[in-house]
Design a protein around this motif. Structure first.
Motif, PDB file in Angstrom:
ATOM      1  N   LEU A   6     -17.959 -45.142  10.984  1.00 44.84           N
ATOM      2  CA  LEU A   6     -18.636 -44.093  10.226  1.00 44.84           C
ATOM      3  C   LEU A   6     -17.643 -42.970   9.998  1.00 44.84           C
ATOM      4  N   VAL A   7     -17.536 -42.498   8.769  1.00 46.71           N
ATOM      5  CA  VAL A   7     -16.659 -41.367   8.466  1.00 46.71           C
ATOM      6  C   VAL A   7     -17.508 -40.108   8.397  1.00 46.71           C
ATOM      7  N   ALA A   8     -17.257 -39.201   9.319  1.00 49.48           N
ATOM      8  CA  ALA A   8     -18.035 -37.963   9.423  1.00 49.48           C
ATOM      9  C   ALA A   8     -17.461 -36.920   8.476  1.00 49.48           C
ATOM     10  N   ASN A   9     -17.415 -37.274   7.191  1.00 56.09           N
ATOM     11  CA  ASN A   9     -16.813 -36.401   6.195  1.00 56.09           C
ATOM     12  C   ASN A   9     -17.278 -36.839   4.814  1.00 56.09           C
ATOM     13  N   ARG A  10     -16.678 -36.281   3.813  1.00 58.67           N
ATOM     14  CA  ARG A  10     -17.110 -36.545   2.435  1.00 58.67           C
ATOM     15  C   ARG A  10     -15.897 -36.649   1.517  1.00 58.67           C
ATOM     16  N   GLY A  11     -16.175 -36.934   0.246  1.00 60.09           N
ATOM     17  CA  GLY A  11     -15.165 -36.813  -0.788  1.00 60.09           C
ATOM     18  C   GLY A  11     -13.944 -37.682  -0.601  1.00 60.09           C
ATOM     19  N   GLU A  12     -12.815 -37.097  -0.952  1.00 64.94           N
ATOM     20  CA  GLU A  12     -11.553 -37.833  -1.016  1.00 64.94           C
ATOM     21  C   GLU A  12     -11.150 -38.475   0.302  1.00 64.94           C
ATOM     22  N   VAL A  66     -24.884 -36.110  12.578  1.00 65.51           N
ATOM     23  CA  VAL A  66     -23.854 -37.121  12.349  1.00 65.51           C
ATOM     24  C   VAL A  66     -23.905 -38.185  13.439  1.00 65.51           C
ATOM     25  N   LEU A  67     -24.036 -37.741  14.680  1.00 64.50           N
ATOM     26  CA  LEU A  67     -24.085 -38.679  15.800  1.00 64.50           C
ATOM     27  C   LEU A  67     -25.319 -39.571  15.715  1.00 64.50           C
ATOM     28  N   GLN A  68     -26.460 -39.003  15.303  1.00 59.35           N
ATOM     29  CA  GLN A  68     -27.667 -39.809  15.170  1.00 59.35           C
ATOM     30  C   GLN A  68     -27.497 -40.866  14.083  1.00 59.35           C
ATOM     31  N   ALA A  69     -26.804 -40.496  13.000  1.00 59.55           N
ATOM     32  CA  ALA A  69     -26.553 -41.462  11.932  1.00 59.55           C
ATOM     33  C   ALA A  69     -25.705 -42.621  12.448  1.00 59.55           C
ATOM     34  N   ALA A  70     -24.739 -42.309  13.307  1.00 56.43           N
ATOM     35  CA  ALA A  70     -23.902 -43.367  13.884  1.00 56.43           C
ATOM     36  C   ALA A  70     -24.730 -44.294  14.769  1.00 56.43           C
ATOM     37  N   LYS A  71     -25.613 -43.714  15.557  1.00 58.70           N
ATOM     38  CA  LYS A  71     -26.459 -44.530  16.434  1.00 58.70           C
ATOM     39  C   LYS A  71     -27.414 -45.399  15.615  1.00 58.70           C
TER      40      LYS A  71
END
Length: 645
Positions: A6-12, A66-71
């Motif tokens: 999971l990339v905890a970021n956006r865009g480029e 973000v952590l919940q999305a990873a789980k």
């Protein structure tokens, strides 16, 4: 090796990490805000999770979401990218505590280097030379003012938790120190949740040299040589290159050895950058280069290092995070040719570099299949696409252009060509500004420092359609003064839609045509023998956007209707974009000098001061700190001195 990330970021940067993950057969997971629902990084991911509203503080900066999305998605690893949570030690600890692989340095290393004042003290202990200044605990106005006076002006005020130029203010005079301090504290609090600052001596001819380092869990630390990031504007990097021009091997050995010592001092693992400030008044000398800070993450400019070393730094990040050793030994890492990177920003250089927002109706980057004629190789890292939106909520960088050549001259020429082929409308970009930088004689010769752009700004921000371009524009615009008002074919005979003059036997006719270029009436004499075809875009009938050297020119045969009158002449200060009022240093009745700050607006992660356009008196300030304002709203009115009763 883990199977999902999971990339905890956006865009480029999210798109960049996904590219390597796909090549390694790793499942990709994106997170996104409501503003990014249709963003490129969301489309490119195998799976995507909505984590909140547009504002980063309610989405990308909320570690729990973000952590919940990873789980929820079963992500085995998290890559933080850069910015947002990338240097947040508490987030790194939470990821590891959840049994998820953290693709970054250990939390203790982040903490050790995360605060600039503490990092400098640690570097002194490790024998790494540091910039003279003040890094003390006492943050009172009185102490900081006294220390600035002791160091001597000009000085740099820097947020201790800062990065990317945010929370950094150059102050030239003692009387301006209080305003600079207040602004640095605000940006530090807003961007990093920490208002503390340090003060450094400002180097008169500074160059920004940084070294890419990499450590693994087996005790190995290597460097991948240096980058030069001296071409900056207000401490924001614009063009980066590797290696650094004028760097001899003895100086390189000294700087890279210091960088490795710095990384080892914090038991560093993963990708990191040791940043140095060099006094370039007498060339690059090992004893005139000082440690400035460490970025405990991947840098925006990492592609130039990849280009000269042949290394995929994201792949190395994955492998080291999975417990593998660094793939190469130090003596196996060399320098091949020269690489340069230019940051394409959504901003208007001709209007004080104000950020530009809106829909990308026309978005063509070099190497695009629609423009197959490029005679150079270019790598494009971007997180936007045609039809997408440039939002007020995030950083204005929309793409990076990266080239590699055998020599510095070849790389600079290729990058100038690439920037010149950028076509964006109606959002403004700095593409033409980049071309001017890359073709400037000082840059070509390698005579650059961090003050280059400020010193040459008038030349670098001047964009004029050439005579050759005017010839092309005359052919490409669809004129509306043809028969019965029907637009003519741009390649129709000239006689049918303009007036011939000075005809000569056996010679091309001399023809005059009136055009309006960006609203300015221009009469040209058309040379029918000149082939002047260039790229163009037609947003509406009777108007062509003609692109030349990265700059768009609005060309029409008709006088513009309802054209903007330009900057307000009545002293009205209008919001240049939506944002939040973070300071209002002036009040009604104040007598102010030209250039004095009246209202300070925060937008796109930076502060923008609206200043008095002339000496005068503040008649009104219609906002207070904390107000959210829209584009074009009048924030204050200043009356010139001569018009007062």
């Amino acid at each position: 090796m883990f199977k999902s990330v999971l990339v905890a970021n956006r865009g480029e940067i999210a798109c960049r990490v996904f590219r390597t993950a796909r090549a390694m057969g790793i499942r990709t997971i994106a997170v996104y805000s409501e503003a990014d629902a249709d963003a490129l990084h969301v489309r490119e991911a195998d799976e995507a999770v909505l984590i909140g509203p547009a504002a980063a503080r309610e989405s990308y900066l909320v570690a729990e979401k973000v952590l919940q999305a990873a789980k929820d998605t079963g992500a085995e690893a998290i890559h933080p990218g850069y910015g947002f949570l990338s240097e947040n030690a508490d987030f790194a600890e939470a990821v590891m505590a959840a049994g998820i692989i953290w693709i970054g340095p250990k939390p203790d290393s982040i903490r050790a280097m995360g605060l600039k004042d503490a990092a400098k003290k640690l570097m002194i202990e490790a024998g790494v030379p540091v910039t003279p200044g003040y890094q003390g605990e006492d943050q009172s106005d009185e102490t900081l003012t006294a220390e600035a006076n002791r160091i001597g002006f000009p000085v740099l005020i820097k947020a201790v938790a800062g990065g990317g130029g945010k929370g950094m203010k150059k102050v030239d005079r003692a009387e301006d120190f209080a305003d600079g301090l207040a602004s640095a504290r605000r940006e530090g609090q807003s961007s990093f949740g920490d208002p503390r600052v340090l003060i450094e001596s400002y180097i008169t001819r500074p160059r920004h040299i940084e070294v890419q380092v990499f450590g693994d869990s087996h005790g190995t630390v290597v460097h991948l040589n240096e980058r030069d990031c001296s071409l900056q504007r207000r401490h924001q990097k614009v063009i980066e290159e590797a290696p650094a021009p004028g760097m001899d091997q003895a100086t390189r050995d000294a700087v890279t050895a210091a960088a490795v010592r710095a990384a080892k001092a914090v038991n560093y693992q993963g990708a990191g950058t040791i940043e140095f400030i060099a006094d370039a008044s007498d060339g690059l000398k090992a004893d005139r280069i000082w440690f400035m800070e460490m970025n405990t993450r991947l840098q925006v400019e990492h592609p130039v290092t990849e280009a000269i070393t042949g290394v995929d730094l994201v792949e190395w990040q994955f492998r080291v995070a999975a417990g593998e050793p660094i793939p190469l030994k130090q003596d196996e890492i060399g320098i091949n040719g020269w690489a340069m990177e230019a940051r394409l920003y959504a901003e208007d250089p001709a209007n004080g570099f104000l950020p530009s927002i809106g829909r990308l109706e026309h978005f063509v980057l070099p190497g695009d299949p629609r423009r197959p004629y490029a005679a150079y190789d270019v790598r494009i890292d971007t997180g936007v696409m045609q039809g997408g939106e440039v939002s007020q909520f995030y950083d204005p960088m929309i793409a990076k252009l990266i080239v590699h050549g055998n020599t510095r001259e070849a790389a600079a020429e290729a990058l100038a060509d690439a920037a010149g082929d950028v076509e964006v409308w109606p959002v403004k970009t700095n593409a033409a500004f980049l071309v001017n930088c890359l073709e400037h004689p000082r840059f070509v010769s390698g005579d650059v420092d961090t003050g280059f752009i400020a010193a040459e700004e008038a030349v670098l921000t001047t964009f004029t359609l050439s005579d050759h371009g005017l010839q092309g524009a005359a052919r490409e615009v669809r004129f509306e003064d043809g028969i019965n008002g029907v637009g003519r074919d741009p390649f129709a005979p000239w006689e049918s839609w303009t007036e011939a003059a000075g005809l000569r036997l056996n010679a091309s006719p001399s023809l005059k045509q009136t055009l309006f270029v960006d609203g300015v009436r221009t009469v040209i004499e058309i040379d029918d023998a000149i082939a002047a075809q260039h790229s163009h875009f037609e947003p509406e009938r009777g108007t062509t956007i003609y692109f030349e050297s990265g700059a768009p020119f609005r060309v029409s045969s008709l006088s513009p209707r309802g054209a903007a009158a330009g900057p307000a002449s009545d002293g009205s200060l209008r919001a240049p974009m939506p944002g939040k009022i973070v300071a209002a240093p002036a009040v009604a009745g104040d007598t102010v000098a030209k250039g004095a700050p009246i209202v300070v607006l925060e937008a796109m992660k930076m502060e923008h001061a609206l200043v008095a356009p002339f000496d005068g008196v503040v008649q009104s300030v219609s906002v207070v700190v904390g107000d959210q304002v829209g584009d074009g709203v009048v924030l204050a009115v200043v009356t010139p001195v001569e018009s007062l009763p």
